[in-house]
Design an enzyme around this catalytic site. Structure first.
Site, PDB file in Angstrom:
ATOM      1  N   ILE A 138       0.854  -1.184   0.000  1.00  0.00           N
ATOM      2  CA  ILE A 138       0.000   0.000   0.000  1.00  0.00           C
ATOM      3  C   ILE A 138       0.891   1.236   0.000  1.00  0.00           C
ATOM      4  CG2 ILE A 138      -1.706   1.333   1.272  1.00  0.00           C
ATOM      5  CD1 ILE A 138      -2.849  -1.272   2.321  1.00  0.00           C
ATOM      6  N   PHE A 166       4.191  -1.853   2.998  1.00  0.00           N
ATOM      7  CA  PHE A 166       3.703  -0.484   3.095  1.00  0.00           C
ATOM      8  C   PHE A 166       4.800   0.492   2.704  1.00  0.00           C
ATOM      9  CE2 PHE A 166       1.337  -3.170   5.887  1.00  0.00           C
ATOM     10  CZ  PHE A 166       0.024  -2.745   5.775  1.00  0.00           C
ATOM     11  N   LYS A 167       4.452   1.412   1.815  1.00  0.00           N
ATOM     12  CA  LYS A 167       5.359   2.509   1.471  1.00  0.00           C
ATOM     13  C   LYS A 167       4.758   3.777   2.070  1.00  0.00           C
ATOM     14  CE  LYS A 167       7.478   5.024  -2.370  1.00  0.00           C
ATOM     15  NZ  LYS A 167       7.390   5.339  -3.825  1.00  0.00           N
ATOM     16  N   ILE A 168       5.362   4.251   3.136  1.00  0.00           N
ATOM     17  CA  ILE A 168       4.838   5.408   3.850  1.00  0.00           C
ATOM     18  C   ILE A 168       5.670   6.626   3.480  1.00  0.00           C
ATOM     19  CG2 ILE A 168       4.265   6.360   6.108  1.00  0.00           C
ATOM     20  CD1 ILE A 168       2.696   3.812   5.386  1.00  0.00           C
TER      21      ILE A 168
END
Length: 305
Positions: A138, A166-168
């Protein structure tokens, strides 16, 4: 499915064009070879830094097939599949899976400034994509304009088996990463950051396992992640300080045009053309970028020489 943690540097591959704006397929293959030779841990294609928003559907399919077949499993690949329409995202995920991608990456559904998926619609889209049976990353990016609170991300990680990575890259990414890891526990398999690694040190301190950077200096990004993971923060800080002027210039002045400029300088691709309405990189900005990169001697600036 046993989840595999993503660590290290995962550069986004730029999409090269000829000067007339047509796809440079041979150049695309050279970009991938350069990334492999840089020692990257993986690669992401068709992301925002690949100018995915300037590609036709046919071009996306062509590039998906070209990239995954050319890589041939040398390093794992993530395919970006973001789309407002869930059926389109599902079809893109199926193609990526069929061609052997490690995972797919997508933002929350959005279109323009006003059409944004609700938390439930976002959950449902991820759930549908997850039914394809390929791991999902995400992407929590400001570009979508959709807020993804930690409790929603954790719910998706807990309830959708394929939501693992997750790519934050939102403002205050380190704080969000720390909360995500604390609340999601083992369900947060791979918490990565983005934004070219400009906040990489704080994000690694918060628990990020890697960085999805550009293809400009992925080997240097990896030299920050690895010692940090080994407990040698001082070495990570030293390298981070060395590359930060170039990364800052990329992030604040150049954007996705930086990797292309470096690769033209290094003979990887022939043109740094970007499709309209993206303007070319101003000459003074480009010159400063190249000047900041030269002391680093990146693979991207010597691979084809």
């Amino acid at each position: 499915m046993v989840a595999t943690r993503m660590t290290g540097s995962w550069p986004v591959a730029p999409t090269p064009f000829h000067d007339d704006g047509s796809l440079d397929e041979a150049g695309m293959a050279r970009v991938l070879d350069c990334i492999v030779d840089s020692g990257a841990d993986g690669v992401c294609i068709l992301a925002n830094f690949s100018e995915q928003f300037l590609l036709s559907d046919d071009e996306r399919e062509t590039l998906t097939k070209l990239c995954l077949r050319h890589l041939g499993g040398r390093i794992p690949a993530i395919v970006t599949i973001s789309h407002y329409a869930t059926d389109v995202a599902v079809a893109r995920a199926q193609l990526a899976k069929d061609l052997g991608a490690r995972a797919v990456m997508l933002m929350a559904p959005y279109h323009g400034a006003l059409m944004k998926g609700t938390p439930q619609q976002t959950f449902e889209q991820m759930q549908r994509v997850g039914e394809v049976g390929i791991p999902i990353m995400i992407q929590d990016a400001p570009l979508s304009g959709v807020e993804l609170p930690v409790d929603l991300l954790v719910r998706m990680a807990r309830e959708i088996e394929m939501v693992q990575h997750f790519k934050i890259e939102c403002p205050g990414a380190a704080t969000k990463l720390r909360a995500l890891i604390e609340q999601g526990g083992e369900h947060i398999v791979s918490p990565l950051d983005g934004e070219e690694g400009i906040t990489q040190l704080a994000d690694l301190d918060a628990g990020a396992t890697g960085t999805m950077c550009s293809a400009m200096i992925p080997e240097w990004i990896g030299r920050v992640v690895l010692p940090h993971a080994q407990g040698n923060r001082d070495a990570a800080v030293e390298t981070y300080a060395k590359i930060l002027p170039a990364v800052n210039h990329e992030n604040r002045q150049c954007g996705f045009r930086a990797a292309k400029a470096a690769m033209v300088e290094g003979g990887v691709i022939r043109s740094d053309f970007c499709r309209h309405p993206v303007p070319p990189l101003p000459a003074p900005t480009r010159d400063e970028l190249i000047g900041l990169l030269r002391p680093l001697d990146p693979v991207s600036m010597r691979w084809g020489r």
